[in-house]
Write a protein that holds these residues in place. Sequence first.
Motif, mmCIF file in Angstrom:
data_model
loop_
_atom_site.group_PDB
_atom_site.id
_atom_site.type_symbol
_atom_site.label_atom_id
_atom_site.label_comp_id
_atom_site.label_asym_id
_atom_site.label_seq_id
_atom_site.Cartn_x
_atom_site.Cartn_y
_atom_site.Cartn_z
ATOM 1 N N VAL A 32 0.184 -14.502 5.957
ATOM 2 C CA VAL A 32 -0.725 -13.400 6.243
ATOM 3 C C VAL A 32 -0.821 -13.310 7.760
ATOM 4 O O VAL A 32 -1.138 -14.296 8.436
ATOM 5 N N VAL A 33 -0.497 -12.128 8.266
ATOM 6 C CA VAL A 33 -0.487 -11.896 9.700
ATOM 7 C C VAL A 33 -1.610 -10.916 10.032
ATOM 8 O O VAL A 33 -1.676 -9.831 9.449
ATOM 9 N N ARG A 90 0.845 -15.246 -4.492
ATOM 10 C CA ARG A 90 -0.305 -15.249 -5.405
ATOM 11 C C ARG A 90 -1.526 -15.903 -4.755
ATOM 12 O O ARG A 90 -2.641 -15.390 -4.845
ATOM 13 N N ALA A 91 -1.309 -17.028 -4.066
ATOM 14 C CA ALA A 91 -2.417 -17.705 -3.385
ATOM 15 C C ALA A 91 -3.003 -16.815 -2.297
ATOM 16 O O ALA A 91 -4.233 -16.733 -2.142
ATOM 17 N N ALA A 92 -2.150 -16.117 -1.553
ATOM 18 C CA ALA A 92 -2.638 -15.213 -0.504
ATOM 19 C C ALA A 92 -3.462 -14.080 -1.108
ATOM 20 O O ALA A 92 -4.532 -13.737 -0.594
ATOM 21 N N ASP A 93 -2.972 -13.501 -2.202
ATOM 22 C CA ASP A 93 -3.705 -12.425 -2.878
ATOM 23 C C ASP A 93 -5.050 -12.917 -3.410
ATOM 24 O O ASP A 93 -6.068 -12.236 -3.273
ATOM 25 N N LEU A 116 -4.182 -6.475 8.553
ATOM 26 C CA LEU A 116 -3.706 -7.658 7.836
ATOM 27 C C LEU A 116 -2.489 -7.261 7.005
ATOM 28 O O LEU A 116 -2.553 -6.308 6.231
ATOM 29 N N THR A 117 -1.420 -8.012 7.163
ATOM 30 C CA THR A 117 -0.219 -7.787 6.362
ATOM 31 C C THR A 117 0.229 -9.128 5.802
ATOM 32 O O THR A 117 -0.062 -10.184 6.370
#
Length: 121
Positions: A32-33, A90-93, A116-117
Amino acid sequence: MKGSPRQRPLSIAGLTRFSTSKESTAMAYAYVVGQITIKDETKWARYRDQVPATIAPWDAEIVFRGKQAAVLAGANPHPDIVVIRFPSMRAADEWHASSQYQALIPLRQEAADVVLTAYEA
């Protein structure tokens, strides 16, 4: 060199590392940037200090935070950046949708303009 695994470059947010073909079959990390323009330093510090507790349940880590040193091509209006590595997309989402992180979004919006991307690598 004979017998060594084949390598291919991976580039994430301007950083390059090499992965072996064996790694490429493994589950990809998610990055995630956040591209950031701070509006209120005090509120931003409050927000930034609370983020690590929200990513911990997903075994994520802040790879780096930094200030833009130069634009080498194109245009980037955001002078600050953060890169967070998650074990999977999935963890980022799930982190982004979590009630703990969602509760911080109003403070983030008051403190900074943030894009955020998410990327898989």
